[in-house]
Design an enzyme around this catalytic site. Structure first.
Site, PDB file in Angstrom:
ATOM      1  N   HIS A 100       0.833  -1.197   0.000  1.00  0.00           N
ATOM      2  CA  HIS A 100       0.000   0.000   0.000  1.00  0.00           C
ATOM      3  C   HIS A 100       0.872   1.253   0.000  1.00  0.00           C
ATOM      4  O   HIS A 100       1.967   1.259   0.574  1.00  0.00           O
ATOM      5  CB  HIS A 100      -0.898   0.038   1.240  1.00  0.00           C
ATOM      6  CG  HIS A 100      -1.696  -1.210   1.446  1.00  0.00           C
ATOM      7  ND1 HIS A 100      -2.639  -1.641   0.546  1.00  0.00           N
ATOM      8  CD2 HIS A 100      -1.678  -2.127   2.447  1.00  0.00           C
ATOM      9  CE1 HIS A 100      -3.187  -2.767   0.988  1.00  0.00           C
ATOM     10  NE2 HIS A 100      -2.617  -3.086   2.131  1.00  0.00           N
ATOM     11  N   GLU A 118      -1.309  -0.128   8.423  1.00  0.00           N
ATOM     12  CA  GLU A 118      -2.269  -0.982   9.111  1.00  0.00           C
ATOM     13  C   GLU A 118      -1.573  -1.798  10.195  1.00  0.00           C
ATOM     14  O   GLU A 118      -0.334  -1.820  10.292  1.00  0.00           O
ATOM     15  CB  GLU A 118      -2.960  -1.908   8.120  1.00  0.00           C
ATOM     16  CG  GLU A 118      -2.012  -2.848   7.386  1.00  0.00           C
ATOM     17  CD  GLU A 118      -2.671  -3.537   6.203  1.00  0.00           C
ATOM     18  OE1 GLU A 118      -3.424  -4.493   6.440  1.00  0.00           O
ATOM     19  OE2 GLU A 118      -2.419  -3.128   5.049  1.00  0.00           O
ATOM     20  N   HIS A 175       3.332  -7.545   1.808  1.00  0.00           N
ATOM     21  CA  HIS A 175       2.732  -8.408   2.832  1.00  0.00           C
ATOM     22  C   HIS A 175       1.614  -9.245   2.245  1.00  0.00           C
ATOM     23  O   HIS A 175       1.102  -8.960   1.159  1.00  0.00           O
ATOM     24  CB  HIS A 175       2.180  -7.568   3.981  1.00  0.00           C
ATOM     25  CG  HIS A 175       1.072  -6.635   3.570  1.00  0.00           C
ATOM     26  ND1 HIS A 175       1.302  -5.395   3.012  1.00  0.00           N
ATOM     27  CD2 HIS A 175      -0.287  -6.784   3.595  1.00  0.00           C
ATOM     28  CE1 HIS A 175       0.158  -4.814   2.740  1.00  0.00           C
ATOM     29  NE2 HIS A 175      -0.838  -5.645   3.080  1.00  0.00           N
ATOM     30  N   ARG A 195      -1.501  -5.075  -6.035  1.00  0.00           N
ATOM     31  CA  ARG A 195      -1.158  -6.498  -6.022  1.00  0.00           C
ATOM     32  C   ARG A 195       0.169  -6.721  -6.731  1.00  0.00           C
ATOM     33  O   ARG A 195       0.401  -6.221  -7.832  1.00  0.00           O
ATOM     34  CB  ARG A 195      -2.238  -7.325  -6.712  1.00  0.00           C
ATOM     35  CG  ARG A 195      -3.532  -7.414  -5.950  1.00  0.00           C
ATOM     36  CD  ARG A 195      -4.444  -8.518  -6.508  1.00  0.00           C
ATOM     37  NE  ARG A 195      -5.823  -8.287  -6.084  1.00  0.00           N
ATOM     38  CZ  ARG A 195      -6.752  -7.699  -6.820  1.00  0.00           C
ATOM     39  NH1 ARG A 195      -6.444  -7.304  -8.037  1.00  0.00           N
ATOM     40  NH2 ARG A 195      -7.961  -7.512  -6.350  1.00  0.00           N
TER      41      ARG A 195
END
Length: 324
Positions: A100, A118, A175, A195
């Protein structure tokens, strides 16, 4: 306006890697055979949670944020987006390997309010379950070459996890959540995902999902740096508070209640998810039942509240500089 918790209805999201554990573990209803995510506390336009009680019952958290900012101690002239998003994910299969962007890239390239940092609290994990967290490339050139040549086993860093583990995933970190893991995710309110690798899977129409290799290469942090988590603990009456992380974007805690506690709301607002047990929360003369899977916000101005029961919570709030 609210002198009570704001209870929220999760928004179910279908995912190719999802399963049925969100219903089995938390009682969430979903029409999807492969339910991957419950957006438990969300004001994101892609799935805002519905308010279940009080004067704003039937409206969404997005409505409340935009029109009743005093519930969050939001500045009246602020045009900031709601800062956080809480999800519960069921990885019935491996998630795609992804990354991200940070805030700057998200705003300049995607014209979105936030990037995505996150963190994950592992609610359940099959024996031998693993995450992908980080990579072994030492330079951007090496990263690009290993991605282009599909050297996934050499590139990706795998980490075993068990129930109760906590993982911080800053923007720029490659991740993936592995098969057999259920997590509660606290993140910036962003739905931007690049992705990198998707195991050559196909959807129900026989199509591979889109990859975003150029953007992924641009935003990935090189070299990868492991994040050290140093939780601290304190006890208030019958409540044990484990401070999992305090970061630029959010603070996250695990509360373990075995009895009773009276607390004062000392933040702009709190986001709370019940992950085990049952109990009650009392505000003034009103008492509300708490069960596993419940998600609610304690709004600004609520002041004192009481918790009772044998209950485990994940609690979060945004950093103060995130509120308009």
């Amino acid at each position: 306006m609210y002198q009570e918790p704001i209870f929220l209805q999760p928004v179910m999201q279908e995912r190719i890697w999802g399963g049925q554990k969100l219903h089995k573990l938390f009682g969430y209803d979903s029409s999807y055979e492969k339910t991957g995510e419950a957006w438990a506390i969300s004001a994101h336009t892609h799935g805002p949670s519905k308010i279940l009680n009080g004067p704003l019952q039937g409206k969404t958290l997005l409505d409340a944020w935009e029109n009743y900012g005093e519930l969050f101690n939001k500045l009246p002239d602020s045009d900031e987006a709601y800062p956080l998003l809480i999800k519960i994910l069921d990885a019935n299969d491996d998630l795609s390997v992804q990354v991200h962007p940070d805030d700057t890239y998200a705003r300049e390239v995607e014209h979105e309010a936030y990037g995505k940092t996150e963190c994950w609290y592992v609610l359940d994990a099959d024996p031998g379950a693993e995450l992908i967290l980080g990579h072994h490339a030492e330079t951007k050139e090496e990263l690009h070459q290993m991605i282009d040549q599909g050297e996934w086993d050499e590139l990706l860093k795998r980490v075993p996890v068990t129930k109760g583990d906590f993982v911080h995933v800053p923007s720029g970190t490659i991740h993936a959540i592995g098969k057999g893991i259920v997590i509660l995710e606290t993140q910036q309110s962003s739905d931007i995902t690049y992705r990198v690798y998707d195991y050559d899977r196909v959807d129900s129409n026989g199509n591979k999902r889109e990859l975003h290799l150029q953007k992924a290469k641009e935003v990935t942090t090189v070299p990868h740096v492991d994040n050290t988590i140093n939780p601290t603990e304190e006890v208030q009456e019958d409540l044990r508070i484990e401070k999992l992380i305090v970061s630029e974007y959010f603070s996250v805690y695990r509360w373990d209640l075995q009895g009773h506690v009276t607390k004062l709301l000392d933040k702009d607002f709190l986001q709370i998810s019940v992950i085990e047990g049952e109990g009650t929360i009392t505000v003034g003369e009103k008492e509300f039942t708490l069960v596993k899977g419940a998600n609610f916000i304690l709004p600004s101005g609520l002041q004192k509240y009481e918790l009772e029961g044998n209950v485990e919570f994940i609690v979060s709030h945004p950093s103060t500089n995130q509120i308009g």
